[in-house]
Design an enzyme around this catalytic site. Structure first.
Site, PDB file in Angstrom:
ATOM      1  N   TYR A   1      -8.333  15.071  -7.207  1.00 22.29           N
ATOM      2  CA  TYR A   1      -7.498  14.428  -8.220  1.00 22.29           C
ATOM      3  C   TYR A   1      -6.682  15.461  -8.993  1.00 22.29           C
ATOM      4  CZ  TYR A   1      -6.230  11.734 -12.383  1.00 22.29           C
ATOM      5  OH  TYR A   1      -5.542  11.131 -13.408  1.00 22.29           O
TER       6      TYR A   1
ATOM      7  N   ASN B   1       3.232   5.456 -11.311  1.00 21.23           N
ATOM      8  CA  ASN B   1       1.962   5.400 -12.044  1.00 21.23           C
ATOM      9  C   ASN B   1       0.746   5.205 -11.147  1.00 21.23           C
ATOM     10  OD1 ASN B   1       0.187   4.758 -14.503  1.00 21.23           O
ATOM     11  ND2 ASN B   1       0.098   2.834 -13.354  1.00 21.23           N
TER      12      ASN B   1
ATOM     13  N   ASP C   1       0.846  -1.180   0.000  1.00 23.15           N
ATOM     14  CA  ASP C   1       0.000   0.000   0.000  1.00 23.15           C
ATOM     15  C   ASP C   1       0.885   1.235   0.000  1.00 23.15           C
ATOM     16  OD1 ASP C   1      -1.748   2.075   0.429  1.00 23.15           O
ATOM     17  OD2 ASP C   1      -2.700   1.203   2.207  1.00 23.15           O
TER      18      ASP C   1
ATOM     19  N   LYS D   1      -2.568  15.921  -9.088  1.00 22.88           N
ATOM     20  CA  LYS D   1      -1.784  15.785 -10.311  1.00 22.88           C
ATOM     21  C   LYS D   1      -1.019  17.071 -10.626  1.00 22.88           C
ATOM     22  CE  LYS D   1      -2.663  11.521 -11.312  1.00 22.88           C
ATOM     23  NZ  LYS D   1      -1.590  10.502 -11.267  1.00 22.88           N
TER      24      LYS D   1
END
Length: 252
Positions: free
Chosen positions: A156, A90, A62, A160
């Protein structure tokens, strides 16, 4: 026959999903030995490793836990004979949740997986790479949502955007040690069932993108191979956008 990545050992996080799987396969096709990380999709990761062959292994953990990040980097390097020349960050989650009503716990789940893991894995890999004569490369998978936010993706998009800036900062600080750090920012990447689940979004994308199609996991993987290869030896701190040109479209 020589390949772009002959002699390299790479670690790909989140390698059991579509993009991660394609990255692992392309790295191996270009000559790299590849450690595939997974959190829970162990069977899928082992299937991909089996398809690659004896130059692939699986590491599990994890990545929201800092110590686990350091452990999987150590395991990948040990499997590679003590060397790790390429890291591909990734692993990510992309829940859809409106910003009003989002809790701090919701926020942390996304940020810890998408950003904190990048920080911890990069730090662990760089500590090893800086002892190697040839340094290494680190590539983060970001998103065009780093600069083009979408409704329901506040956590999100923010994560990013931070990943892109982390790569630039890391490129600055690790460059003297021979370590290059870049990001790849994909647009909408096709996957099984996407058009059925989101027909309106797919239609709007296809109308907007100059190249007229969705991206494929291989499009992203090819960009990663390039950045990890000697062809990109003077490229660092760069965000390579892989979106079929949709970001060039006017928004007014």
């Amino acid at each position: 026959m020589t390949h772009l990545l002959d002699g390299q050992t790479a670690l790909v996080t989140g390698a059991s999903g579509g993009i991660g799987r394609a990255i692992a396969r392309r790295l191996a096709e270009e000559g790299a030995a590849v450690a595939l990380h997974c959190r829970t999709a162990v069977t899928a990761a082992h299937e991909t490793a089996a398809a690659i062959g004896d130059r692939a292994t699986v590491v599990q953990g994890d990545l929201s836990d800092e110590q686990t990040c350091h452990r999987i980097v150590r395991e990948a390097a040990a499997w590679g004979g003590g060397r790790l020349t390429a890291l591909v960050n990734n692993a990510a989650v992309q829940p859809v949740q409106p910003l009003p009503g989002m809790t701090a716990a919701d926020w942390r789940t996304v940020v810890d997986t998408n950003l904190t893991s990048v920080f911890a894995c990069t730090q662990a890999a760089a500590e090893l790479m800086r002892t190697q004569p040839d340094g290494g490369t680190i590539t983060h998978i970001a998103s065009i949502e780093a600069t083009h936010p979408a409704p329901g993706h506040a956590h999100y998009s923010a994560s990013k955007a931070a990943v892109v800036m982390h790569a630039r900062a890391a490129a600055l600080e690790y460059g003297p040690s021979g370590i290059r750090v870049n990001t790849v920012s994909p647009g909408l990447i096709d996957r099984e069932g996407l058009e059925e689940a989101w027909p309106e979004g797919v239609r709007r994308w296809q109308e907007a993108v100059p190249t007229g199609r969705l991206g494929s996991p291989e499009d992203v993987a090819n960009a990663v191979v390039f950045l990890a290869s000697p062809l990109a030896s003077w490229i660092t701190g760069h965000n390579l956008v892989v979106d079929g040109g949709v970001s060039a479209r006017p928004t007014w």
